[in-house]
Design a protein around this motif. Sequence first.
Motif, short mmCIF file in Angstrom:
data_model
loop_
_atom_site.label_atom_id
_atom_site.label_comp_id
_atom_site.label_asym_id
_atom_site.label_seq_id
_atom_site.Cartn_x
_atom_site.Cartn_y
_atom_site.Cartn_z
N PHE A 1 0.85 -1.19 0.00
CA PHE A 1 0.00 0.00 0.00
C PHE A 1 0.88 1.24 0.00
O PHE A 1 1.84 1.33 0.77
CB PHE A 1 -0.92 0.01 1.21
CG PHE A 1 -1.98 -1.07 1.16
CD1 PHE A 1 -3.05 -0.96 0.29
CD2 PHE A 1 -1.90 -2.18 1.98
CE1 PHE A 1 -4.02 -1.94 0.23
CE2 PHE A 1 -2.86 -3.17 1.93
CZ PHE A 1 -3.93 -3.05 1.05
N ALA A 2 0.54 2.19 -0.85
CA ALA A 2 1.35 3.41 -0.97
C ALA A 2 1.06 4.40 0.15
O ALA A 2 1.83 5.33 0.37
CB ALA A 2 1.10 4.07 -2.32
N ARG A 3 -0.08 4.20 0.84
CA ARG A 3 -0.45 5.06 1.97
C ARG A 3 -0.76 4.20 3.19
O ARG A 3 -1.07 3.02 3.07
CB ARG A 3 -1.71 5.87 1.64
CG ARG A 3 -1.54 7.03 0.69
CD ARG A 3 -2.74 7.95 0.81
NE ARG A 3 -2.66 9.04 -0.16
CZ ARG A 3 -3.32 9.06 -1.31
NH1 ARG A 3 -4.12 8.06 -1.62
NH2 ARG A 3 -3.21 10.09 -2.12
N ASP A 4 -0.72 4.83 4.36
CA ASP A 4 -1.07 4.15 5.59
C ASP A 4 -2.54 4.35 5.95
O ASP A 4 -2.99 3.90 7.01
CB ASP A 4 -0.19 4.64 6.75
CG ASP A 4 1.26 4.22 6.58
OD1 ASP A 4 1.49 3.14 6.02
OD2 ASP A 4 2.14 5.00 7.01
N ASP A 5 -3.28 5.06 5.10
CA ASP A 5 -4.70 5.28 5.35
C ASP A 5 -5.43 5.25 4.02
O ASP A 5 -4.86 4.93 2.98
CB ASP A 5 -4.94 6.61 6.09
CG ASP A 5 -4.40 7.82 5.29
OD1 ASP A 5 -3.82 7.61 4.20
OD2 ASP A 5 -4.57 8.95 5.75
N GLY A 6 -6.71 5.60 4.02
CA GLY A 6 -7.48 5.63 2.78
C GLY A 6 -8.32 4.37 2.61
O GLY A 6 -8.17 3.37 3.33
N LEU A 7 -9.21 4.41 1.61
CA LEU A 7 -10.15 3.32 1.38
C LEU A 7 -9.44 2.02 1.02
O LEU A 7 -9.82 0.94 1.48
CB LEU A 7 -11.13 3.71 0.27
CG LEU A 7 -12.21 2.68 -0.09
CD1 LEU A 7 -13.07 2.38 1.13
CD2 LEU A 7 -13.07 3.18 -1.24
N GLY A 8 -8.41 2.11 0.19
CA GLY A 8 -7.70 0.90 -0.21
C GLY A 8 -7.08 0.19 0.97
O GLY A 8 -7.19 -1.03 1.11
N LYS A 9 -6.44 0.95 1.85
CA LYS A 9 -5.81 0.37 3.04
C LYS A 9 -6.86 -0.18 4.00
O LYS A 9 -6.69 -1.27 4.58
CB LYS A 9 -4.96 1.43 3.73
CG LYS A 9 -4.28 0.97 5.00
CD LYS A 9 -3.13 0.04 4.73
CE LYS A 9 -2.34 -0.23 5.99
NZ LYS A 9 -1.19 -1.12 5.76
N SER A 10 -7.96 0.57 4.19
CA SER A 10 -8.98 0.15 5.15
C SER A 10 -9.71 -1.11 4.71
O SER A 10 -10.23 -1.85 5.55
CB SER A 10 -10.00 1.28 5.38
OG SER A 10 -10.71 1.56 4.19
N ALA A 11 -9.74 -1.37 3.39
CA ALA A 11 -10.39 -2.59 2.90
C ALA A 11 -9.59 -3.83 3.25
O ALA A 11 -10.13 -4.94 3.24
CB ALA A 11 -10.60 -2.51 1.40
N GLY A 12 -8.32 -3.66 3.59
CA GLY A 12 -7.52 -4.78 4.06
C GLY A 12 -6.84 -5.56 2.95
O GLY A 12 -7.09 -5.34 1.76
N ARG A 13 -5.98 -6.48 3.37
CA ARG A 13 -5.24 -7.32 2.44
C ARG A 13 -5.83 -8.74 2.48
O ARG A 13 -5.68 -9.43 3.48
CB ARG A 13 -3.76 -7.35 2.80
CG ARG A 13 -2.89 -8.04 1.76
CD ARG A 13 -1.43 -8.05 2.17
NE ARG A 13 -0.87 -6.73 2.33
CZ ARG A 13 -0.47 -5.96 1.31
NH1 ARG A 13 -0.61 -6.39 0.06
NH2 ARG A 13 0.05 -4.77 1.53
#
Length: 262
Positions: free
Chosen positions: A174-186
Amino acid sequence: MGDEHPSKLAGHFRDWTRDISLAVGLLTRLPVPHPASAAPDGMARAQRAFPLVGALIGLIVGLIDRCLLGMGIPALAAAALALGASAALTGALHEDGLADVGDGFGGGRDRTAKLSIMRDSRIGTYGVIVLLVGFSARLSALASLPVAAIVPALVVAHALARAAIPVLAANMPFARDDGLGKSAGRPDMASVAMAVVIAVVLALVCLPAKAALLAVVVTIAGTAAMAVLAWRQIGGVTGDVFGAVEQVVETAVLVMLAARLS
């Protein structure tokens, strides 16, 4: 002991029902509870249901297009209205990501600037251009499809495009530590594999074998290209990148199917 097997089946059914509900809440504006309060691991697993939600979106958009054509509306106008309905159904979630990626990757001088531009809600020249190119390509492809191929093509394009998201989420930093992409999880690899299998099976069921395999190849190529681009530009993925890869794959598959089936 005799109740163990039915109990496991009931548990799997509840898990899938929850995952589909979470995926619908994240990817559409349909009236289901929004997954904002869902646990990260739950949202990550729910990504296995993304192709099913994509197929539902494609089915709805395809039926709208078919209904408009049945009313005598010209193919180009019907396709434009159907794509507008698609954006309304999803809240233009993926189109917004594509525009932000266009602006950030095109206008930022370095990684920090690119990420800052992508977070800006305003749209710039690069964003407008990529949206116009993507919409025009999908519009012309949809309008040129034979009537009988409209619904299958849209179901497959949307399903494959949503399957690309968990693939990137599982394999890219993830390029950020926050945001929708990060919050959706891996998602774990089992969830990714399930999403891929669902999308490929839908393609094989809905399309002739050669067209289905070509759609899968196009999806792999589009996903890989976006992964390489995102890595070089910002060192990973964001929610905007997920939206952009969905749009790239959806457009590429529709264009290929229009060329193959028209």
